[in-house]
Design an enzyme around this catalytic site. Structure first.
Site, mmCIF file in Angstrom:
data_model
loop_
_atom_site.group_PDB
_atom_site.id
_atom_site.type_symbol
_atom_site.label_atom_id
_atom_site.label_comp_id
_atom_site.label_asym_id
_atom_site.label_seq_id
_atom_site.Cartn_x
_atom_site.Cartn_y
_atom_site.Cartn_z
ATOM 1 N N SER A 109 0.864 -1.191 0.000
ATOM 2 C CA SER A 109 0.000 0.000 0.000
ATOM 3 C C SER A 109 0.893 1.231 0.000
ATOM 4 C CB SER A 109 -0.852 -0.004 1.281
ATOM 5 O OG SER A 109 -1.540 1.216 1.439
ATOM 6 N N TYR B 182 -1.880 -0.632 10.699
ATOM 7 C CA TYR B 182 -1.836 -0.990 9.272
ATOM 8 C C TYR B 182 -0.575 -0.411 8.627
ATOM 9 C CZ TYR B 182 -3.677 -1.266 4.414
ATOM 10 O OH TYR B 182 -3.869 -1.527 3.076
#
Ligand SMILES: NC(=O)c1ccc[n+]([C@@H]2O[C@H](COP(=O)([O-])OP(=O)(O)OC[C@H]3O[C@@H](n4cnc5c(N)ncnc54)[C@H](OP(=O)(O)O)[C@@H]3O)[C@@H](O)[C@H]2O)c1
Length: 249
Positions: free
Chosen positions: A138, A151
């Protein structure tokens, strides 16, 4: 490029980006194994296909998941050419509201599971002197955003894993790369927007507009765009150890 069909595993491929990667690789005629926690959803992805397929119910956060999934694929296909680690998720919370459970789940799914799947796969790829490992990370693996510390830490970690594995495995004909998308139009993003709406008391459309205004090109990426970048690594042996950003501009 090896002759088709390649034997390919995609984790977390029952919906979203993983499902789209599976569809594109099935369309290209490859043998595709997919995992997720729900068998009905997995079966729907491969329904009606004449390719060799395997649908494996596996929770990536189970410490035996990598070992047992790769064992099953090896028993059926005698090897694995391409490993695409896509299963991932993230709960948003400010740091002081990030519980140990949120932290540990994020690390387990987004960092430990990729390590365990790579560790189980490497002996097969080393023996074949060929392999492609692709991790869907990501932009959160490369830059910081508020309210997603667990995350972000896990995705930063997985990029470190990719870079180390790439440096170590290159001499065996194995490349390891990461794809780093910004926000993608998938069920995960819908869940994040819904969670942000309930956290802030704003309505869903307002939260979505605020997000889009921050994004390059003012739009969500499509799963197709991300899948194409991931798949492109299969045919590009010169690309290794990259964290390839995908943005909408
Ligand atoms: N959406 C975004 O904006 C975005 C942006 C950058 C990066 N990413 C990354 O891209 C990847 C895919 O995201 P997505 O948006 O496509 O997510 P998604 O729509 O929520 O789909 C996730 C897939 O992974 C599976 N999965 C979830 N938890 C799992 C577990 N514990 N074990 C095995 N499978 C599991 C899900 O099936 P089951 O629930 O049935 O298991 C589903 O097939 C993730 O790694 C995510 O971090 C997403």
């Amino acid at each position: 490029m090896r002759t088709s069909p390649l034997r390919i595993l995609i984790t977390g491929a029952s919906r979203g980006i993983g499902r789209e990667i599976a569809i594109q690789l099935l369309d290209a005629g490859h043998s595709v194994a997919i995992t997720a926690r729900n068998l009905i959803d997995l079966k729907a992805v491969v329904a009606g296909r004449s390719n060799k397929t395997l649908t494996i119910v596996a929770d990536s956060t189970d410490p035996d998941s990598g070992e047992s999934t790769i064992k099953e694929i090896n028993a059926n296909w005698g090897g694995l050419d391409v490993l695409i680690i896509n299963a991932g998720d993230g709960a948003a919370a400010p740091i002081e509201k990030t519980t140990n459970e949120i932290w540990e789940n994020s690390i387990a799914l987004n960092l430990t599971a990729p390590f365990q799947y790579i560790r189980a796969t490497v002996p097969l790829m080393k023996a074949a002197k060929f392999g492609r490992i692709i991790v869907i990370a990501s932009t959160a693996g490369l830059e910081g955003e508020p309210n997603v510390c667990a995350y972000t830490a896990a995705k930063h970690g997985v990029i470190g894993l990719v870079r180390s594995a790439a440096a170590e495995l290159e001499k065996y004909g194995i490349t390891v790369n990461a794809v780093c998308p910004s926000y993608v139009d998938t069920p995960m993003t819908q869940r994040s927007l819904q969670a942000a709406a309930s956290r802030t008391g704003k309505d869903f459309d307002e939260v979505k507009s605020l997000l889009l205004a921050k994004l390059p090109g003012g739009r969500l990426l499509t799963p197709q765009e991300v899948a194409q970048v991931a798949i492109s690594f299969i045919d590009q042996p010169e690309k290794n150890g990259l964290a390839q950003i995908v943005k909408g501009d």
